[in-house]
Design a protein around this motif. Structure first.
Motif, short mmCIF file in Angstrom:
data_model
loop_
_atom_site.label_atom_id
_atom_site.label_comp_id
_atom_site.label_asym_id
_atom_site.label_seq_id
_atom_site.Cartn_x
_atom_site.Cartn_y
_atom_site.Cartn_z
N LYS A 88 0.82 -1.22 0.00
CA LYS A 88 0.00 0.00 0.00
C LYS A 88 0.85 1.27 0.00
O LYS A 88 0.35 2.34 -0.32
CB LYS A 88 -0.93 0.01 1.21
N ALA A 98 -4.73 -14.75 -6.36
CA ALA A 98 -5.26 -13.40 -6.53
C ALA A 98 -4.12 -12.41 -6.73
O ALA A 98 -4.15 -11.55 -7.61
CB ALA A 98 -6.10 -13.01 -5.32
N LEU A 99 -3.09 -12.57 -5.93
CA LEU A 99 -1.97 -11.63 -6.01
C LEU A 99 -1.18 -11.81 -7.30
O LEU A 99 -0.81 -10.83 -7.96
CB LEU A 99 -1.06 -11.81 -4.79
N GLN A 148 -8.80 -7.78 0.80
CA GLN A 148 -9.46 -9.03 0.39
C GLN A 148 -8.49 -10.20 0.46
O GLN A 148 -8.83 -11.29 0.94
CB GLN A 148 -9.98 -8.91 -1.05
N ILE A 149 -7.28 -9.99 -0.01
CA ILE A 149 -6.30 -11.08 0.00
C ILE A 149 -5.95 -11.46 1.45
O ILE A 149 -5.83 -12.64 1.80
CB ILE A 149 -5.04 -10.68 -0.81
N ILE A 153 -2.92 -10.16 -10.18
CA ILE A 153 -2.82 -8.69 -10.17
C ILE A 153 -1.45 -8.24 -10.68
O ILE A 153 -1.34 -7.25 -11.40
CB ILE A 153 -3.08 -8.15 -8.74
N ILE A 186 -1.91 -2.62 -7.16
CA ILE A 186 -2.98 -3.20 -6.36
C ILE A 186 -3.77 -2.08 -5.68
O ILE A 186 -3.25 -0.97 -5.51
CB ILE A 186 -2.36 -4.17 -5.32
N THR A 187 -5.01 -2.35 -5.32
CA THR A 187 -5.77 -1.35 -4.56
C THR A 187 -5.80 -1.74 -3.08
O THR A 187 -5.55 -2.89 -2.74
CB THR A 187 -7.23 -1.26 -5.05
N ASN A 188 -6.10 -0.78 -2.26
CA ASN A 188 -6.18 -1.07 -0.82
C ASN A 188 -7.24 -2.13 -0.52
O ASN A 188 -7.06 -2.96 0.36
CB ASN A 188 -6.47 0.20 -0.04
N SER A 189 -8.33 -2.11 -1.27
CA SER A 189 -9.37 -3.09 -0.96
C SER A 189 -8.94 -4.48 -1.43
O SER A 189 -9.28 -5.48 -0.80
CB SER A 189 -10.72 -2.67 -1.55
N GLU A 190 -8.17 -4.55 -2.51
CA GLU A 190 -7.64 -5.86 -2.92
C GLU A 190 -6.68 -6.41 -1.86
O GLU A 190 -6.68 -7.62 -1.58
CB GLU A 190 -6.93 -5.75 -4.28
#
Lengths: 375, 366
Positions: free
Chosen positions: B315, B352-353, B329-330, B356, B322-326
């Motif tokens: 972050k 997921a990572l 989520q991860i 991205i 990546i977004t903060n919400s992703e």
């Protein structure tokens, strides 16, 4: 253009020097094709800086007297009158904050007047103890305009509570005294600097008018440096930090300048008006004298093929338009309506490059202040 | 692409060099820029960065004493070190400097790190071995020389602090602060040379390099790597990223000194994106380690804490992919109790990572 002019000046100067060697000594110093910096400084000193300090100083007379009235009789009318005078003084300060050299620098005036955000815990502890020295470093953020902002708008959630804080709430006597002390403390600082500038006092105006060079200690050098320093306060502290520019775009609304009175945007507009006035050599009464704009035009400074002065003026105008579109409640805007604030920030940055890099290099002035870095 | 170009250039230079007699300083030619092969520019001062990395190293040494059971780690000493007050360091030079880690930490997160220090002390007061629901030291079931102090949810707080500050100070300062337009943009002074530090623009660039933790002749020299450079080197066999990063630091610095502002920004972008890629790859690396050690409480919890710390560090880049919400989520796929983590949870997080960051093709090799 700029290069040609400079070499022309050089050729002319060289021939004059050669010619001068056959003539009398006095004629050596004849300025040939030199910008009239003395005239420019005269305009800055006598039409802008001194009158701006004078106006600030006078507004503090009003502020002190209305504070006395309010603390003697804390009611809504007296509170409203005091708030109005307070806002007016704060705006007057915006027209002085760029002159942090000479007497102001000796008195650390900028930090004394306007370090924000205010440390409300420190203010409250000063009030409850009733024992403090406002001049100590620990109180620098408990004794400026932002502290008065808190005292007049933030010591209750509405005006009834605020008036209670000066009539019945715990420590109300101490709170009244603290408000008086802070206002008087700022007044005495302003007065000290004003007197130090005036010809009947410390006569720094004389020093200012006669340091006509472009070296680091010349008046032009000091003024251009401090104009930029102050402008960067606008960029970073007034707008950037609340907007989240130092926290990965996470806004910090509690960092705005007028957190309680909610007129941070108005102050920002006033500040940019002041910066523009300084650039133009324009007094607050609108009389436009010799300033940095004429200086840049005189030497033919360019930016990407256009006259630098014209580009700077356009960017001032763009910035002012953006500021007009910025919502008044800045703390709310950085959270709920950040786009116009971001636009202001972008415009500030676009102008900064010209004021901090292009202008000083065209004028042969070194920017000597260090960015707040630490390493 | 960049790597290829550099490789080819380097190759042609070595061929050229072979024809010459004099020792070759192997400058890399980037569009007319003279780029030296090591960070041996004049007027480089990264002592501030080295000091802060040294401060963190002393903190880590203290925190790791907690890995021996019945050893209490003092939160107040750790906070003194974080703030550099009351002369907490063994290295007297650290005590006497005004520098500290806390003032350079991402402002909004300092309270977390201070709170972790309290949590670490609390966990270290445990008098029993750690297990699900109980804080304490856990010894690896496969290698009894390895033991770690966890809280009751299997989180190794020492890692949250160490790896967290790698992100919240070093990575954040380098990518978000020193490489920002405010610090190296075109309005920053690139004319006035401060002896020993260069121009302001050069110095800021150098400070970003300082936080990378690499020696000046990286990656030829990979000894003495600190923090991020060490992790870059960890994922380098798969990503070949050491050279990309180092070359960007070298080229950007040369560009600044040569007044080539466009090249500077190009290299800045390369550093930001590739440093972020290192961080993402390290997360996947630790997810893989956790999968391999899924039944070993100590190693699994240890590597998962590393993974989560680096995941959170993503972050801190101002231009992150990546977004903060992703990120959140991860993190949720792993859950907040590492004793209860599942293989599918780790795999989901890893997939997921890697998607991205476009690392799907190498995710199992990291």
């Amino acid at each position: 253009m700029y290069r040609i002019n400079r070499s022309l000046i050089f050729v002319v100067a060289a021939s004059v020097m050669m010619a001068a060697s056959c003539k009398n000594k006095e004629e050596d110093s004849l300025p040939v094709e030199e910008f009239d910096r003395q005239g420019m400084l005269n305009n800055y000193g006598n039409n802008i800086i001194l009158p701006n300090y004078e106006r600030l100083n006078n507004s503090f007379d009003t502020l002190v007297s209305l504070t006395v009235t309010f603390t003697a009789t804390p009611n809504q009318i007296n509170l409203d009158n005091l708030r109005q005078a307070f806002k007016s003084s704060w705006k007057n300060w915006m027209h002085c904050s760029s002159f942090e050299f000479g007497p102001a620098s000796n008195n650390i005036l900028r930090q004394t007047m306007n370090t924000f955000p205010a440390d409300t815990a420190q203010i409250n502890s000063n009030i409850s103890s009733g024992s403090y020295s406002l001049a100590t470093a620990a109180n620098i953020d408990a004794a400026g305009f932002p502290s008065i902002d808190f005292l007049l708008y933030g010591v209750g959630t509405n005006d009834t509570e605020i008036l209670d804080a000066y009539t019945i709430t715990n420590n109300y006597l101490n709170r009244k005294q603290y408000l008086l002390d802070v206002v008087n403390y700022l007044k005495s600082n302003v007065n000290t600097v004003y007197v130090a500038w005036s010809s009947s006092g410390g006569n720094y105006i004389n020093t200012f008018l006669n340091a006509t060079g472009t070296d680091v200690n010349s008046s032009t050098g000091l003024m251009v440096n401090d104009l930029n320093f102050d402008y960067e306060i606008l960029k970073n502290f007034r707008i950037g930090i609340p907007l989240g520019k130092q926290t990965l775009d996470i806004p910090l609304p509690e960092k705005v300048e007028s957190l309680y009175g909610k007129f941070s945007s108005e102050l920002a507009r006033e500040h940019i008006r002041a910066v523009e006035n300084i650039y133009l050599g324009r007094a607050r009464n609108g009389v436009d004298g010799k300033g940095l704009d004429e200086y840049l035009s005189f030497i033919g400074a360019n930016h990407n093929g256009s006259p630098l002065n014209g580009v700077i003026q356009t960017r001032f105008s763009d910035l002012k338009t953006a500021l007009d579109n910025m919502p008044n409640d800045l703390a709310d805007a950085v959270v709920n309506n950040a786009t116009p604030v971001n636009d202001v920030y972008q415009k500030i940055v676009q102008l900064l490059v010209l004021l901090k890099t292009d202008m000083p290099s065209a004028l042969g002035i070194l920017i000597t202040y260090q960015d707040n870095d630490g390493d | 692409m960049t790597i290829n170009k550099i490789t080819i250039l380097a190759l042609s230079f070595s061929l050229l060099a072979a024809c010459k007699k004099e020792p070759d300083p192997t400058p890399i030619d980037e569009g007319g820029l003279e780029v030296p092969s090591t960070y041996n520019f004049s007027n480089v001062d990264i002592s501030g960065q080295q000091t802060r990395m040294g401060m963190l190293a002393e903190m880590v040494t203290l925190m790791k004493t907690g890995n021996t059971s019945l050893t209490v780690v003092s939160a107040s000493t750790l906070k003194n070190m974080y703030r550099n007050q009351n002369s907490p360091f063994n290295n007297a030079n650290y005590n006497s400097t005004a520098k500290n880690l806390i003032s350079k930490t991402f402002y909004l997160d300092t309270t977390y790190y201070l709170a972790y220090m309290d949590s670490l002390e609390m966990a270290s007061m445990s008098t029993t071995p750690g297990s699900n629901g109980v804080a304490g030291v856990v010894v690896s079931s496969t290698d009894n020389s390895k033991k770690y102090l966890f809280n009751e949810r299997g989180v190794e707080i020492t890692q949250l602090i160490e790896k967290g500050l790698m992100g919240g100070v070093f990575y954040y300062q380098a990518l978000a602060y020193y490489l920002s337009d405010d610090e190296i943009g075109n309005s920053v002074d690139n004319t006035t040379v401060t002896p020993g530090q260069g121009t302001a623009m050069e110095h800021h660039w150098d400070e970003a390099f300082g936080y990378f933790g690499a020696p000046i002749d990286f990656p030829t020299n990979t000894s003495g790597l600190l923090y991020w450079a060490k992790y870059s080197n960890t994922v380098d066999p798969v990503l070949f990223i050491n050279g990309t990063l180092m070359n960007a630091f070298l080229t950007g610095r040369a560009a600044i000194s040569a007044g080539d502002m466009n090249a500077k920004f190009t290299q800045r972008d390369i550093i930001r994106s590739n440093w972020e890629k290192v961080c993402a790859a390290v997360v996947i690396h630790y997810f893989n380690e956790a999968l391999v050690n899924i039944s070993d409480d100590a190693l699994r919890n240890h590597t998962l804490t590393e993974a989560i710390s680096f995941l959170r560090n993503l972050k801190y880049s101002p231009v992150k992919v990546i977004t903060n919400s992703e990120i959140a989520q991860i993190e949720a796929m792993i859950g907040n109790n590492f004793y209860n983590v599942t293989i599918s949870g780790i795999n989901n997080a890893k997939d997921a990572l890697s998607t991205i960051y476009n690392l799907d093709s190498v995710k199992d090799n990291l």
